[in-house]
Design an enzyme around this catalytic site. Structure first.
Site, PDB file in Angstrom:
ATOM      1  N   HIS A   1     104.742  94.691   1.326  1.00 35.02           N
ATOM      2  CA  HIS A   1     104.693  95.739   2.363  1.00 35.02           C
ATOM      3  C   HIS A   1     103.378  96.534   2.254  1.00 35.02           C
ATOM      4  CE1 HIS A   1     109.251  95.588   1.714  1.00 35.02           C
ATOM      5  NE2 HIS A   1     109.136  95.311   2.990  1.00 35.02           N
TER       6      HIS A   1
ATOM      7  N   GLN B   1     109.295  84.975  12.411  1.00 35.06           N
ATOM      8  CA  GLN B   1     109.258  86.313  13.011  1.00 35.06           C
ATOM      9  C   GLN B   1     107.886  86.603  13.624  1.00 35.06           C
ATOM     10  OE1 GLN B   1     111.276  89.950  11.359  1.00 35.06           O
ATOM     11  NE2 GLN B   1     109.214  90.352  10.619  1.00 35.06           N
TER      12      GLN B   1
HETATM   13  P1  AMP Z   1     111.034  93.758   5.679  1.00 32.85           P
HETATM   14  O1  AMP Z   1     111.095  95.111   5.067  1.00 32.85           O
HETATM   15  O2  AMP Z   1     111.542  92.661   4.796  1.00 32.85           O
HETATM   16  O3  AMP Z   1     111.591  93.711   7.082  1.00 32.85           O
HETATM   17  O4  AMP Z   1     109.487  93.428   5.840  1.00 32.85           O
HETATM   18  C1  AMP Z   1     108.642  94.280   6.584  1.00 32.85           C
HETATM   19  C2  AMP Z   1     107.326  93.572   6.811  1.00 32.85           C
HETATM   20  O5  AMP Z   1     106.741  93.250   5.547  1.00 32.85           O
HETATM   21  C3  AMP Z   1     107.488  92.250   7.583  1.00 32.85           C
HETATM   22  O6  AMP Z   1     106.402  92.110   8.476  1.00 32.85           O
HETATM   23  C4  AMP Z   1     107.437  91.236   6.477  1.00 32.85           C
HETATM   24  O7  AMP Z   1     106.978  89.965   6.898  1.00 32.85           O
HETATM   25  C5  AMP Z   1     106.441  91.872   5.531  1.00 32.85           C
HETATM   26  N1  AMP Z   1     106.613  91.319   4.181  1.00 32.85           N
HETATM   27  C6  AMP Z   1     107.763  91.277   3.459  1.00 32.85           C
HETATM   28  N2  AMP Z   1     107.560  90.633   2.287  1.00 32.85           N
HETATM   29  C7  AMP Z   1     106.256  90.252   2.288  1.00 32.85           C
HETATM   30  C8  AMP Z   1     105.434  89.516   1.364  1.00 32.85           C
HETATM   31  N3  AMP Z   1     105.900  89.059   0.217  1.00 32.85           N
HETATM   32  N4  AMP Z   1     104.145  89.319   1.699  1.00 32.85           N
HETATM   33  C9  AMP Z   1     103.655  89.770   2.876  1.00 32.85           C
HETATM   34  N5  AMP Z   1     104.369  90.457   3.780  1.00 32.85           N
HETATM   35  C10 AMP Z   1     105.654  90.691   3.499  1.00 32.85           C
END
Ligand code: AMP
Length: 283
Positions: A34, A150
């Protein structure tokens, strides 16, 4: 850093920002993945708005909505340290008040991969992301390649609806041992955590086969499954070799492939992916 819940508060705080705004939508319980989005947004914009909202409409019934990890105070501190201007933490009353009845739906690429396993998931995602866009009114919005489908769905929606927002796709961030960072990794027991890097390792092994000239998608898929099954704690849900833009399954890999998977380890459902391109300089 302003922390706001109500839409009216957000509107006031947003209007006070001069210059460009980058938006980073999250479900909280933040990790370095994030924060890489926040850092990029900070570099490319005058201000960053982050959102934290665990959106119930993108969880299937019986999924992990109630147990989804939360630690708002820690998240606020991380976002403050990262230089975020506004954090919007709407609640269900703000997002889905009584009488709510409007949905945004991308109809085709949402039926594949994650969409096939999680009916209704992307309708929840596209609806909430539209609402976050309309609330925050950013110039750019940052999403992680961790959720490969997504980003494809949101890019499609943004084009189709002519939304005046640049979608910026950021690289997947991994732990030192190759496990893709995810808030859901917190569910893993120590032995499950030890097993989990096999997802990334199996993808790397298939990338190596592609580098060595393998082009048969079924062979690549079998290779990945064989590695996953060598670890007794993993229960693969799907392994896909698809075109990175259309997300359609490939028989033969031409110049690019999205290798993606969902794997259960105990009760925890993990996803991972890697993109391979014959010419690494291609976008
Ligand atoms: P989430 O809180 O899981 O909905 O993720 C929020 C954002 O962070 C989304 O755009 C995810 O794709 C991104 N994200 C989550 N995990 C990762 C990761 N390991 N590397 C890069 N982006 C991430």
């Amino acid at each position: 850093m302003k922390i706001v819940t109500e839409l009216a508060e957000l509107r006031v705080a947003r209007r006070a920002l001069d210059g460009s705004v980058g938006l980073v939508p999250t479900m909280g319980y933040l990790h370095a993945g994030h924060l890489s989005l926040v850092e990029r947004a900070k570099r490319e914009n005058d201000h960053v708005i982050a959102t934290i909202y665990v959106n119930p409409t993108q969880f299937e019934p019986d999924a992990d909505l109630d147990s989804y990890p939360r630690d708002l105070e820690r998240d606020f501190q991380l976002l403050r340290d990262a230089g975020v201007a506004i954090v919007w933490t709407p609640n269900d009353q703000v997002m889905y008040p009584a009488g709510y009845q409007t949905w945004v739906e991308v109809t085709e690429i949402t039926q594949l991969l994650e969409g096939a396993q999680r009916p209704g998931h992307f309708k929840g995602v596209t609806t909430i992301v539209t609402k976050l866009f309309n609330g925050a009114q950013p110039d750019r919005a940052y999403f992680g390649q961790k959720d490969a489908q997504q980003v494809a769905v949101i890019s499609q929606m943004t084009r189709d609806l002519m939304l005046p927002i640049d979608i910026v796709i950021c690289p997947l961030v991994r732990e030192a041992d190759g496990l893709a960072m995810s808030s859901r990794n917190a569910y893993l027991t120590p032995s499950q955590r030890q097993a989990a890097p096999i997802l990334g390792h199996s993808l790397s092994a298939a990338i190596e086969q592609l580098e060595n000239g393998e082009r048969n998608a079924a062979a690549l898929q079998q290779h990945i499954l064989q590695i996953l099954r060598s670890e007794p704690l993993t229960d693969p849900e799907y392994v896909s070799i698809a075109h990175p833009d259309t997300l359609l399954e490939l028989e033969t890999v031409a110049d690019a492939a999205l290798l993606s998977m969902a794997v259960r380890i105990g009760k925890t459902r993990l996803i991972d992916n890697m993109i391979w391109r014959a010419n690494e300089n291609d976008l």
